[in-house]
Design a protein around this motif. Structure first.
Motif, short mmCIF file in Angstrom:
data_model
loop_
_atom_site.label_atom_id
_atom_site.label_comp_id
_atom_site.label_asym_id
_atom_site.label_seq_id
_atom_site.Cartn_x
_atom_site.Cartn_y
_atom_site.Cartn_z
N ASN A 16 68.78 53.08 38.27
CA ASN A 16 69.14 54.02 37.83
C ASN A 16 69.80 54.42 36.51
O ASN A 16 70.78 54.51 36.04
N MET A 17 68.70 53.56 35.88
CA MET A 17 68.49 54.10 34.56
C MET A 17 69.16 56.06 34.16
O MET A 17 69.39 55.68 32.75
N ASP A 18 67.87 56.56 34.55
CA ASP A 18 68.60 58.18 34.34
C ASP A 18 69.64 58.72 33.92
O ASP A 18 70.57 58.96 33.37
N ALA A 19 69.85 57.99 35.38
CA ALA A 19 72.14 58.33 36.03
C ALA A 19 72.79 58.12 34.70
O ALA A 19 73.59 58.43 34.19
N TYR A 20 72.20 56.56 34.36
CA TYR A 20 73.34 56.40 33.58
C TYR A 20 72.84 56.15 31.98
O TYR A 20 74.18 57.31 30.78
N LEU A 21 72.00 57.30 31.10
CA LEU A 21 72.02 57.82 30.42
C LEU A 21 72.01 59.12 30.17
O LEU A 21 72.97 59.49 29.45
N LYS A 22 72.52 60.15 31.83
CA LYS A 22 73.12 61.38 31.93
C LYS A 22 74.54 61.04 31.55
O LYS A 22 75.01 61.83 31.35
N ALA A 23 74.88 60.49 31.78
CA ALA A 23 76.29 59.93 31.88
C ALA A 23 76.85 59.49 30.62
O ALA A 23 77.70 59.97 30.15
N HIS A 117 69.22 39.00 33.89
CA HIS A 117 69.48 40.11 35.08
C HIS A 117 70.92 40.93 33.43
O HIS A 117 71.71 40.17 32.50
N LEU A 118 71.33 42.46 32.99
CA LEU A 118 71.55 43.22 32.23
C LEU A 118 72.22 44.30 33.50
O LEU A 118 71.34 44.76 33.89
N GLU A 119 73.31 44.35 33.26
CA GLU A 119 73.99 45.55 34.04
C GLU A 119 74.92 46.25 33.33
O GLU A 119 75.72 45.71 32.29
N PHE A 126 76.52 52.62 36.88
CA PHE A 126 75.68 51.32 36.42
C PHE A 126 74.03 51.02 36.33
O PHE A 126 73.87 52.85 36.94
N CYS A 127 73.66 50.54 35.37
CA CYS A 127 72.46 50.34 35.41
C CYS A 127 72.17 49.32 35.75
O CYS A 127 73.16 47.98 34.70
N LYS A 128 71.20 48.67 36.09
CA LYS A 128 71.14 47.07 35.98
C LYS A 128 69.30 47.32 35.26
O LYS A 128 68.04 48.01 36.37
N GLN A 129 68.78 45.47 34.69
CA GLN A 129 67.63 45.59 34.36
C GLN A 129 67.51 44.19 34.38
O GLN A 129 68.57 43.46 34.68
N VAL A 130 66.81 43.80 34.35
CA VAL A 130 65.97 42.63 35.39
C VAL A 130 65.16 41.89 33.98
O VAL A 130 64.11 43.09 33.74
N PHE A 131 65.23 40.94 33.54
CA PHE A 131 63.52 40.08 33.08
C PHE A 131 63.24 39.07 33.05
O PHE A 131 64.44 38.43 33.99
N LYS A 132 61.44 38.72 32.54
CA LYS A 132 61.41 37.49 33.38
C LYS A 132 61.84 36.36 31.73
O LYS A 132 60.61 37.42 30.85
N LYS A 133 61.66 35.35 32.28
CA LYS A 133 61.10 34.70 30.06
C LYS A 133 60.22 34.47 30.57
O LYS A 133 59.45 33.95 30.96
#
Length: 135
Positions: A16-23, A117-119, A126-133
């Motif tokens: 959902n990154m595009d919708a988040y940036l649009k907002a 996790h980053l929300e 909202f936008c959610k990103q997931v990262f691996k250490k």
């Protein structure tokens, strides 16, 4: 504070990154670029002092703060705005509240094992990103 988020993380997924940036009123050309990026995150935690670096081939963003202390955050590199920001622990989640032109703006970071996790929220999006250490 029972969690130490310190480490270097690589993006593995985002939703959902595009919708988040649009907002955030980001223009379509910049939204397209951002959605193609795979940011790395570096978090340095030293007591109540923290640094979060978001690193990309396009633009980097560094956020330095003291937990529980409101500060003026310059988001010019992201959306041209400034806001008053406060970051605190809520249980095992690092929670950021950004007061400014946009309602309900902020983010939450938390760990599940070696996965960060980053929300991010703004208004009702909202936008959610997931990262691996990695280190």
């Amino acid at each position: 504070m029972s969690v130490n988020l310190s480490g270097y993380y690589k993006l593995v997924s985002q939703v959902n990154m595009d919708a988040y940036l649009k907002a955030l009123d980001i223009n379509i050309a910049l939204r397209k670029i951002v959605c193609l990026l795979s940011p790395d995150k570096e978090i340095i935690q030293n007591g109540d002092q923290m640094t979060i670096r978001t690193l990309t081939t396009f633009r980097n963003y560094v956020m330095e703060f003291r937990l529980g202390t409101e500060f003026r955050e310059d988001l010019g590199a992201i959306d041209g705005r400034t806001c008053m920001t406060t970051v605190n622990w809520e249980g095992d989640k690092l929670v950021c509240v950004q007061k400014g032109e946009k309602a309900n703006r902020g983010w939450k970071h938390w760990l599940e094992g070696e996965t960060l996790h980053l929300e991010m929220t703004v208004e009702d999006v909202f936008c959610k990103q997931v990262f691996k250490k990695t280190k």
